[in-house]
Write an enzyme that holds these catalytic residues in place. Structure first.
Site, PDB file in Angstrom:
ATOM      1  N   LYS A 178       0.846  -1.193   0.000  1.00  0.00           N
ATOM      2  CA  LYS A 178       0.000   0.000   0.000  1.00  0.00           C
ATOM      3  C   LYS A 178       0.891   1.255   0.000  1.00  0.00           C
ATOM      4  O   LYS A 178       2.081   1.171   0.289  1.00  0.00           O
ATOM      5  CB  LYS A 178      -0.901  -0.010   1.238  1.00  0.00           C
ATOM      6  CG  LYS A 178      -0.146   0.132   2.561  1.00  0.00           C
ATOM      7  CD  LYS A 178      -1.051  -0.120   3.750  1.00  0.00           C
ATOM      8  CE  LYS A 178      -0.305   0.103   5.059  1.00  0.00           C
ATOM      9  NZ  LYS A 178      -1.025  -0.493   6.194  1.00  0.00           N
TER      10      LYS A 178
ATOM     11  N   TYR B  86      13.990  32.114   6.817  1.00  0.00           N
ATOM     12  CA  TYR B  86      12.802  32.860   7.244  1.00  0.00           C
ATOM     13  C   TYR B  86      12.662  32.857   8.763  1.00  0.00           C
ATOM     14  O   TYR B  86      12.872  31.842   9.408  1.00  0.00           O
ATOM     15  CB  TYR B  86      11.541  32.211   6.673  1.00  0.00           C
ATOM     16  CG  TYR B  86      11.416  32.304   5.173  1.00  0.00           C
ATOM     17  CD1 TYR B  86      11.527  33.527   4.525  1.00  0.00           C
ATOM     18  CD2 TYR B  86      11.156  31.166   4.432  1.00  0.00           C
ATOM     19  CE1 TYR B  86      11.390  33.607   3.141  1.00  0.00           C
ATOM     20  CE2 TYR B  86      11.013  31.241   3.052  1.00  0.00           C
ATOM     21  CZ  TYR B  86      11.136  32.468   2.414  1.00  0.00           C
ATOM     22  OH  TYR B  86      10.998  32.529   1.062  1.00  0.00           O
TER      23      TYR B  86
HETATM   24  C1  LIG Z   1      -0.378  -1.677   6.781  1.00  0.00           C
HETATM   25  C2  LIG Z   1      -1.032  -2.936   7.158  1.00  0.00           C
HETATM   26  C3  LIG Z   1      -0.255  -4.065   7.514  1.00  0.00           C
HETATM   27  C4  LIG Z   1       1.242  -4.040   7.593  1.00  0.00           C
HETATM   28  O1  LIG Z   1       1.712  -3.476   8.779  1.00  0.00           O
HETATM   29  P1  LIG Z   1       3.275  -3.434   9.107  1.00  0.00           P
HETATM   30  O2  LIG Z   1       3.296  -3.082  10.518  1.00  0.00           O
HETATM   31  O3  LIG Z   1       3.856  -2.386   8.212  1.00  0.00           O
HETATM   32  O4  LIG Z   1       3.820  -4.774   8.822  1.00  0.00           O
HETATM   33  C5  LIG Z   1      -0.945  -5.227   7.773  1.00  0.00           C
HETATM   34  N1  LIG Z   1      -2.284  -5.298   7.716  1.00  0.00           N
HETATM   35  C6  LIG Z   1      -3.049  -4.244   7.391  1.00  0.00           C
HETATM   36  C7  LIG Z   1      -4.529  -4.384   7.345  1.00  0.00           C
HETATM   37  C8  LIG Z   1      -2.448  -3.022   7.103  1.00  0.00           C
HETATM   38  O5  LIG Z   1      -3.205  -1.975   6.777  1.00  0.00           O
END
Ligand SMILES: *Cc1c(COP(=O)(O)O)cnc(C)c1O
Length: 397
Positions: A45, A272
């Site tokens: 993702k 700034y």
């Molecule tokens: C992002 C996510 C993961 C992975 O989590 P990590 O801690 O990065 O391994 C697993 N399951 C779901 C539903 C997620 O959204």
């Protein structure tokens, strides 16, 4: 050679270097931590946490990953359009009008409400396909998920639709990264209870999963049939103390070339609002990146507890007092500089006083949150550890 370099992003002033071999190495490390029969879902993702979803998915698919995970239907669609054929689970809830996309792109839908079954049923009938679905159970995160007492009913509703194929059931943990496992174990117990009820109702053979990176390392009893891994794949430990027993490799570097160098007399301010004032003659380097690129963009959150608040306050105080040790480190070939002054929209100033070997064109490695670095910055994929010369592909995904 030169010609090849010309084409690469190395000739740009800023780029993100992604070490695909490191990701593959991390993948193999993780595989060794789980039993051979446990499936591995690679989480890609958010553009694979900033590493490039298509390239990482290609790599993981070739390495034999069982499933890929994304948050939105659109993310899944992009992977299919790039030719990825590995099963893809879409974690997020979706809009009714998006339901047909699961059919069209062969994506596994997450059912987190009874309504979602109706939308998918309609989409499956209209497209004359079978849509694969997994049930998401609310066990304590307070986001997507069906209440435990409703899961069997919804599973039976899915079972009654010829166009829907129920392949799994899962949940997500709220405190997996905490040292105290009490809440995670409570969620796990609720989840296991739901799984037992499904079995009793005759709904068998579902892929059950709840583990993410943190839990994968410390609570192996939660591996069940599949683990969902993101953070570890990219070489980061969810909690530093949790990296024991895993030799992870960092897979991501944000690189920027110095475009300007200047010596300032003591007392001169930088940037700034004059938030930095030189206490001594100071050499600064200017990097052509700023918050529009994702530099020093940090979420502002309510502290998680009193100790969190104190830590934040102490850091701020030390920054105010000009203890540059607590400013963000910028790594140069022969030493570390510190970001000083306010980061601008497209410019960042770095204190490089006393550092050798820095001239206009020298590349620095910048601290940044990989998921917020602007995706327009070109990515350079390394296949070998020798560095920039080994550029194999340049993506701008
Ligand atoms: C992002 C996510 C993961 C992975 O989590 P990590 O801690 O990065 O391994 C697993 N399951 C779901 C539903 C997620 O959204």
């Amino acid at each position: 050679m030169m010609q090849e370099k010309e084409k690469s992003a190395i000739n740009k002033a800023k780029w993100v270097e992604v070490d695909l071999e490191a990701i593959e190495h991390n993948y193999r490390q993780i595989r060794q931590k789980i039993a051979p029969e446990v499936k591995l879902l690679g989480v890609v993702k958010a553009d694979a946490y900033g590493h490039g979803a298509v390239e990482v998915s290609r790599l993981l698919s070739a390495a034999g990953v069982d499933m890929l995970g994304v948050t939105t239907v659109e993310e899944g669609r992009a992977l299919r359009e790039a030719g990825i054929r590995t099963p893809i689970l879409v974690f997020g809830a979706f809009l009714p009008e998006e339901a047909f996309l699961f059919a069209e792109f062969n994506l596994t839908a997450t059912v987190a409400s009874p309504e979602a079954v109706e939308w998918l049923k309609k989409a499956a009938a209209e497209t004359r396909t079978i849509i694969k679905v997994q049930l998401k159970v609310e066990t304590g995160l307070g986001r997507f998920g069906i209440w435990p007492r409703e899961v069997v009913t919804v599973a039976q509703e899915i079972g009654a639709v010829p166009g829907l194929q129920l392949e799994g059931v899962y949940s997500h943990l709220a405190t997996a990264m905490w040292r105290n496992n009490r809440y995670a174990l409570k969620q796990f117990r609720i989840f296991q209870q739901v799984c037992a009820e499904l079995e009793q109702a005759g709904i068998k053979g579902l892929v059950r999963h709840i583990a993410n990176s943190a839990v994968l390392l410390k609570l192996p009893e939660m591996h069940l049939d599949m683990v969902r891994v993101g953070t570890l794949l990219y070489g980061q430990a969810p909690v530093p103390s949790l990296q024991k027993g895993l030799a992870l490799k960092e897979a991501w570097r944000f690189k920027v070339k110095v475009i300007y160098i200047k010596k300032l007399p003591a007392g001169h301010s930088v940037g700034y609002g004059r938030t930095f004032r030189a206490k001594r003659p100071t050499t600064i380097a200017i990097l052509p990146v700023g918050f529009t690129d994702g530099v020093q963009v940090e979420p502002v959150l309510k502290p998680a507890g009193f100790s969190d608040f104190v830590k934040g306050a102490v850091k701020l105080l030390l920054r105010y007092l000009g203890r540059t040790k607590f400013e963000a480190p910028v790594r140069f070939p022969k030493g570390t500089g510190r970001i000083i002054g306010k980061v601008g929209m497209q410019l960042t100033m770095v204190d490089i006083t006393g550092l050798e070997g820095i001239e206009v064109g020298t590349a620095a490695i910048l601290p940044a949150r990989r998921t917020v670095v602007n995706p327009c910055i070109p990515k350079v994929y390394l296949h070998e550890k020798q560095g920039a010369e080994q550029v194999a592909a340049v993506g701008t995904s």
